[in-house]
Scaffold this motif. Structure first.
Motif: not given
Lengths: 283, 327
Positions: B195-199, B234-238, B314-317
């Motif tokens: 979560i941290t690295s993607i956010t 928002r989409i990326g965090i989701m 997840a990948r789609y978002m």
């Protein structure tokens, strides 16, 4: 005026509170890493001695070492890498070079990303159905195949990413002097992307050397020394799993020592791998 | 002059041969790489087919009741997957509830507050959490976290909520140390780095102009983050959260150590339970009889379908936010 001032104050207070919470969150994350590493070193280090690396896994209640488990882990990791890496590199090459704009690449990238995060125990079940059930017995080679399947998506991903970073001008220069495409890929693109591809392979090694779930019902475990690839073979993670859940103190101590060995190996590999790409970014 | 003319056909001949050889080797290499790419698809297809084949005996015997009954009895060969499914969903959900605020907090810290020289070391330390093998989390959870929770935290919580209706069944004793909540905590630590690295990555995609204009009208750091950065990403965090959820659902070894492996549904978060992956890991090699093995493979199939869907979303978002930054 006073309401504006108090609103300003409350906004500043809110900001301070939220930012403090963020610092606390970072503190918790770091503290957790420190707690885990601390416990590993504290409990694992006291069991490190020469016997760990020279003796076999003991029967319950006896002293011994982890030699056969370490050997099994290294063997299966090496075979897994040897089988998985070429497939991964070739698939990544197709996606970045020949098929960069093809529909197939989009689909493969999507599926590969799913494989990358798929539960490893599912891969274990797959290899069980694919190899163990037809062969009628557990074997080291089945374990190695399960690990190879975990290697492929990691290598595909990094190979494609790294080849995409190679400037097209380099490829065009190669093509302009009459080199066919595969020579350009081999002598120009691979060479330019080498450190990135090696990083991917190192990360794959780091990932599979700690994997337990896919080995549980493929390679199983073995109390004794075995170099027969067609028979069950011990591995460090499965041995840790078995020993940690046992009631015997010697076994639990060996589990902690094994856990320390694995963690140091994995963290060392991933720090080394990151330093390879880190230098790249700085350049 | 004449000598050169005499040599021409020979040169042209060898040149043609070379070009033909190049074309041949190139098409071989092209075919090879293409086959490897197709193999990735075949792998996933093979996983799906082998699980369906392996699960068929159990699914045809129990039908829909496989996912709606709780009993898991190897002796009478009655198998229902409800308890593992319940355990999997509850542990993952609690892990997400714990890890998402923490992960976003760390990402805000790293992008907005942290002194520049410390960013890389701290970011790397958090990512190292992702590199630690899951069995290490398991052994740590069993020998360090579980006894600590059992002797220190759980008795206090149980006595606090003893008289509160609703909560007293959620935090009902006795304090085993292992159980749903302990597993969820271990899972939370494990998915925190994702979560941290993607956010952090999607926070970096916010155009500086947006942030600067918000700062320009006098917003505080928190207001910029809350009103500009988070809505924009928002989409990326989701996507990152879904990716972490996929990991949590399928995580095996760490959970196997601390879940307690009890096939029952209990309202208490302190009670031992089981998850799909823990059940497979614990029982597969000891399963006797085709129906038992097949039931475990059927559990694997359910896990595969759930994680496939979650990861695909997840990948789609994440692809959508990539497309936006690329454009």
């Amino acid at each position: 005026m006073s309401t504006a001032a108090s609103l300003h104050q409350s906004r500043k207070r809110k900001n301070a509170v939220m930012m403090t919470l963020c610092v606390i969150a970072a503190g918790i994350g770091l503290a957790w890493l420190a707690l885990i590493l601390g416990a590993l070193i504290y409990k694992g280090l006291s069991g490190v001695n020469l016997a760990v690396f020279t003796e076999m896994t003991p029967p319950p209640g006896d002293a011994g070492g982890l030699l056969n488990a370490i050997y099994g882990s290294i063997m299966m990791t090496i075979i897994g890498i040897i089988v998985g890496t070429p497939i991964g590199v070739l698939a990544g090459t197709y996606m970045a070079e020949y098929g960069r704009f093809s529909k197939l690449t989009t689909v493969v990238r999507f599926i590969n990303d799913i494989l990358l995060s798929a539960p490893s125990i599912i891969i274990g079940l797959f290899v069980y159905e694919l190899m163990v059930r037809p062969m009628g017995h557990f074997s080291a080679i089945a374990g190695a195949v399960a690990l190879a399947i975990l290697v492929i998506p990691v290598v595909v991903r990094t190979t494609e990413d790294m080849l995409n970073l190679v400037p097209n001008a380099l490829r065009e220069a190669g093509t302009a002097i009459g080199a066919p495409r595969w020579v350009v890929i081999r002598s120009v693109a691979y060479r330019a992307a080498l450190s990135g591809i090696v990083t991917g392979i190192l990360l794959a090694i780091a990932r599979i050397s700690g994997e337990t779930a896919p080995l549980l019902f493929t390679a199983l475990n073995n109390q004794f020394w075995s170099s027969n690839l067609n028979a069950p073979m011990a591995s460090l993670p499965v041995t840790i799993f078995q020993f940690a859940l046992s009631p015997y103190e010697e076994w639990q101590q060996l589990a902690w020592t094994g856990a320390l060995i694995i963690t140091l190996t994995v963290l060392g590999l991933s720090i080394f791998a990151r330093s390879l790409t880190g230098r790249r970014e700085d350049r | 002059m004449s000598a050169v003319q005499e040599a021409m056909p020979a040169i042209r001949g060898s040149r043609d041969a070379t070009v033909r050889r190049f074309a041949l080797t190139d098409s071989i290499f092209h075919g090879l790489t293409r086959a490897a790419a197709v193999l990735v698809l075949v792998l996933l297809g093979g996983v799906a087919i082998s699980l369906i084949v392996g699960a068929w005996p159990a699914l045809s015997t129990f039908g829909v009741s496989f996912v709606t009954t709780e009993s898991w009895n190897p002796v009478t060969e009655k198998f229902g997957a409800l308890a593992p499914i319940y355990g999997t969903i509850i542990t993952s959900a609690i892990a997400i509830i714990i890890a998402v605020p923490l992960g976003i907090g760390i990402a805000i810290f790293l992008t907005e507050l942290c002194p520049r020289p410390l960013r890389r070391p701290i970011g790397m330390a958090v990512e190292l959490l992702a590199g630690i093998p899951s069995i290490i989390y398991g052994i740590w959870g069993l020998f360090v976290l579980a006894p600590f929770l059992q002797t220190t935290i759980q008795p206090v919580i149980i006595s606090i909520f003893h008289g509160v209706p609703g909560l007293n069944s959620l935090f009902a004793g006795p304090p085993y140390g292992i159980g749903l909540l302990t597993s969820a905590m271990i899972l939370a630590i494990m998915i925190l780095p994702f979560i941290t690295s993607i956010t952090k990555d999607v926070f970096d995609t916010v155009p500086s102009v947006l942030k600067e204009s918000a700062y320009g009208i006098g917003c505080t750091t928190w207001e910029v983050t809350r009103r500009v950065v988070i809505p924009y990403t928002r989409i990326g965090i989701m996507g990152g959260v879904m990716l972490a959820l996929g990991r949590a659902l399928g995580e095996t070894m760490a959970v196997t150590f601390v879940i307690g492996n009890a096939h029952r549904i209990s309202t208490s978060l302190f009670a031992p339970a089981t998850t799909i992956s823990a059940t497979i890991a614990n029982e597969f090699t000891e399963a006797v009889g085709d129906l038992y093995t097949s039931s475990l493979v059927a559990l694997g199939l359910i896990l595969f379908i759930i994680t496939f869907l979650i990861l695909a979303i997840a990948r789609y978002m994440l692809m959508r936010i990539d497309a936006r930054t690329g454009a």
